[in-house]
Structure formats: C-alpha cells, structure tokens
Design a protein around this motif. Structure first.
Motif, PDB file in Angstrom:
ATOM      1  N   TYR A  95      -2.816  -9.687   7.947  1.00  0.00           N
ATOM      2  CA  TYR A  95      -1.638  -8.836   7.742  1.00  0.00           C
ATOM      3  C   TYR A  95      -2.015  -7.379   7.516  1.00  0.00           C
ATOM      4  O   TYR A  95      -1.420  -6.467   8.089  1.00  0.00           O
ATOM      5  CB  TYR A  95      -0.824  -9.371   6.563  1.00  0.00           C
ATOM      6  N   ASP A  97      -4.611  -5.769   8.514  1.00  0.00           N
ATOM      7  CA  ASP A  97      -5.091  -5.153   9.760  1.00  0.00           C
ATOM      8  C   ASP A  97      -3.924  -4.796  10.682  1.00  0.00           C
ATOM      9  O   ASP A  97      -3.942  -3.745  11.341  1.00  0.00           O
ATOM     10  CB  ASP A  97      -6.053  -6.097  10.487  1.00  0.00           C
ATOM     11  N   LYS A  98      -2.920  -5.665  10.727  1.00  0.00           N
ATOM     12  CA  LYS A  98      -1.759  -5.388  11.576  1.00  0.00           C
ATOM     13  C   LYS A  98      -0.976  -4.180  11.059  1.00  0.00           C
ATOM     14  O   LYS A  98      -0.528  -3.340  11.842  1.00  0.00           O
ATOM     15  CB  LYS A  98      -0.860  -6.621  11.632  1.00  0.00           C
ATOM     16  N   ASP A 102      -0.373  -0.560  13.037  1.00  0.00           N
ATOM     17  CA  ASP A 102       0.929   0.064  13.252  1.00  0.00           C
ATOM     18  C   ASP A 102       1.002   1.453  12.627  1.00  0.00           C
ATOM     19  O   ASP A 102       1.645   2.357  13.168  1.00  0.00           O
ATOM     20  CB  ASP A 102       2.040  -0.818  12.678  1.00  0.00           C
ATOM     21  N   ARG A 134       6.018  -2.959  13.383  1.00  0.00           N
ATOM     22  CA  ARG A 134       6.259  -4.363  13.036  1.00  0.00           C
ATOM     23  C   ARG A 134       7.667  -4.802  13.427  1.00  0.00           C
ATOM     24  O   ARG A 134       8.317  -5.539  12.722  1.00  0.00           O
ATOM     25  CB  ARG A 134       6.056  -4.622  11.539  1.00  0.00           C
ATOM     26  N   GLN A 172       5.465 -12.416   6.809  1.00  0.00           N
ATOM     27  CA  GLN A 172       4.197 -12.342   6.077  1.00  0.00           C
ATOM     28  C   GLN A 172       4.379 -12.096   4.585  1.00  0.00           C
ATOM     29  O   GLN A 172       3.435 -12.233   3.816  1.00  0.00           O
ATOM     30  CB  GLN A 172       3.296 -11.243   6.652  1.00  0.00           C
TER      31      GLN A 172
END
Length: 289
Positions: A95, A97-98, A102, A134, A172
C-alpha cells in the motif's frame, strides 16, 4: 427557479479538428485523442476548452488543480491541509508503495484538494477530488480533509462546494475508510443546522461509499454531462434483480430524469451557474431568477 436557470444551455462553437494524417511525426503531448469519439485534436486547444472534446463535447477527466484553475478567480486559492499524508494503518502489503507512486505521478499527497477561493468575487470553501490518485478512493485522509474543509466553511460562514470523483471507499484501509462516510455526513449535518450552503458537483465517476454519503447530501446536487453516478456496479445490480437495466442507467442524465439531481451542467458553463446559485444564497433568494 433552478429549472429556469439551467433549462437553456448555451450553444458552443468548437474549434477545427485536425485530420488523422496530422498524427504523423508529431511530438508526444501535442495531440490528444478523445476517448469517446476518437477524434484527434491539439492538446492546447483542448485545454483552452477545459478538456471538453472539440468535436463531440465529451468531458475528459481533469486533475484537481486544473479544475480549481477553471473555477476560481485568479490568485484567490489558498490550499488547506496540503501536507496531510496517508499511513498504512492495517499494514496492507504494497500500500505504501502504491501511495508513493501516485504522489509522484500526480504531485498530490492525497486524492482530494481543499482550500478557500473566490468565484466571481464570492468567497467559498472548496474541495476537489482527483480520480488520477488511487481512482479518487476515499481513505481516512480524504475523509479528514473533507471534514476539516466543512468545519472551516462553518467557522467562516462560507458556502462549501465539492467536486466528487471516486471509485468509492479505499479497501486497503478497511473500516477506517467506511467510517469517513459517517464522519463527513455528521459534519455536513452540523453545517446545515448552522445555515450553511452546501453544493455538490458529481463528475465521472462518483460511485460506492462517496456516492452514498457526502456526494448526495447537497442543498444543490449537480453533475457534469455523462458522469457515471451510482453505488453498486451495473452487473451486480442486473444479476441481483435478474433484469436488464436501461442503457443510460447510472448516468447523470438518467439521475436528472428521475429526480435525483437538480441539474446537469456542462463544464464550460459551470463557473457561471455556480456563481448564480451563490448570488441567490447571498441575496436570501430574492433574485430575479
């Protein structure tokens, strides 16, 4: 009164569309293809037209800051809580890293921008969700920033406007994400009890927990043309009820026809129409409209 304001959309003159052959040997970014009609157009011309297709009028996605620039008077925007960042409360794998990806891609810390500004001289508190972060999903920071913006509008006795664009709650963050539905709704109830004006503008897409909470609670609920607005997905509903749904189901036009929106407003008319509503509110409803 509102129907009279929004019943006669203005006709727009669109720029000339370049031919398909103009795609060859053109540097990247100079041309843009409409995702609806597939026509190729000059990116600068499209941006001047607020990312409304010059050929078919389709409303392409805008970033949060592009939206603010199109709506607010020059040099009047002051951002709030821009340094708030999402953690990883459930230690969801990957999570962080995502989120970092973004943040780098969008130059934003989260999926909503909030602040104060002016629309033709009328001061407002505004929040704009950005689907490029996201998918505009609502996590704890998104909910907190929107709640703080509502509370700021209440404190300053200013109208609050939000542009929604979201795939719904952020999985998440689990129940912490779902809690934002109640938190934002509670803040809006207090704001309303104190006489605050709340305007929502739903853009493509506005779905899930966002559509079921603050997106649908406005004193005026508006939308852009062609926006997808709904809670559950089309396939899920069809499988549940065992029926085929209308082709335009969950579009802004469908919702307007069934009394769930006050108006569908083209982007090129948005600032003018919002200003009319703000003026009516300031005048206590005693306007010529």
């Amino acid at each position: 009164m509102i129907k009279e304001i929004f019943s006669k959309p203005k006709k727009k003159k669109y720029a000339t569309i370049p031919s398909e052959s103009s795609k060859t040997d053109v540097p990247e970014g100079v041309m843009t293809k409409c995702s609806n009609c597939k026509k190729i157009m000059y990116t600068k011309e499209l941006q001047k037209n607020l990312k409304v297709c010059l050929n078919c009028g389709f409303h392409l996605p805008m970033t949060g800051y592009e939206r603010l620039s199109s709506l607010l008077d020059e040099d009047t925007f002051t951002e709030m809580n821009q340094d708030m960042k999402t953690g990883n409360p459930l230690n969801f794998p990957g999570y962080e890293d995502k989120i970092a990806g973004d943040q780098k891609k969008t130059n934003m810390n989260e999926a909503v921008v909030t602040g104060t500004g002016e629309i033709n001289g009328i001061k407002v508190v505004i929040a704009v969700m950005d689907s490029s972060f996201r998918m505009g999903s609502m996590g704890s920071v998104v909910g907190e920033k929107i709640t703080l913006a509502i509370e700021k509008a209440d404190e300053l006795s200013l109208p609050f406007i939000i542009f929604t664009a979201s795939g719904g709650a952020r999985m998440q963050e689990g129940v912490l994400s779902l809690m934002q539905m109640a938190k934002t709704s509670t803040a809006l109830k207090k704001f309303s009890d104190n006489g605050g004006l709340y305007i929502t503008v739903m853009t493509h897409p506005t779905t899930g927990g966002v559509s079921a909470s603050f997106a649908s609670l406005g004193d005026f609920n508006f939308a852009e043309p062609g926006a997808l607005i709904g809670f559950a997905g089309r396939r899920i509903i069809e499988q549940t009820i065992g029926e085929k749904l209308p082709e335009d189901f969950q579009t802004s036009e469908f919702l307007l026809k069934h009394g769930q929106l006050d108006a569908v407003i083209p982007r090129l008319e948005m600032k003018e129409k919002l200003h009319l509503v703000l003026e009516m509110h300031q005048a206590g409803g005693d306007s010529e409209w």
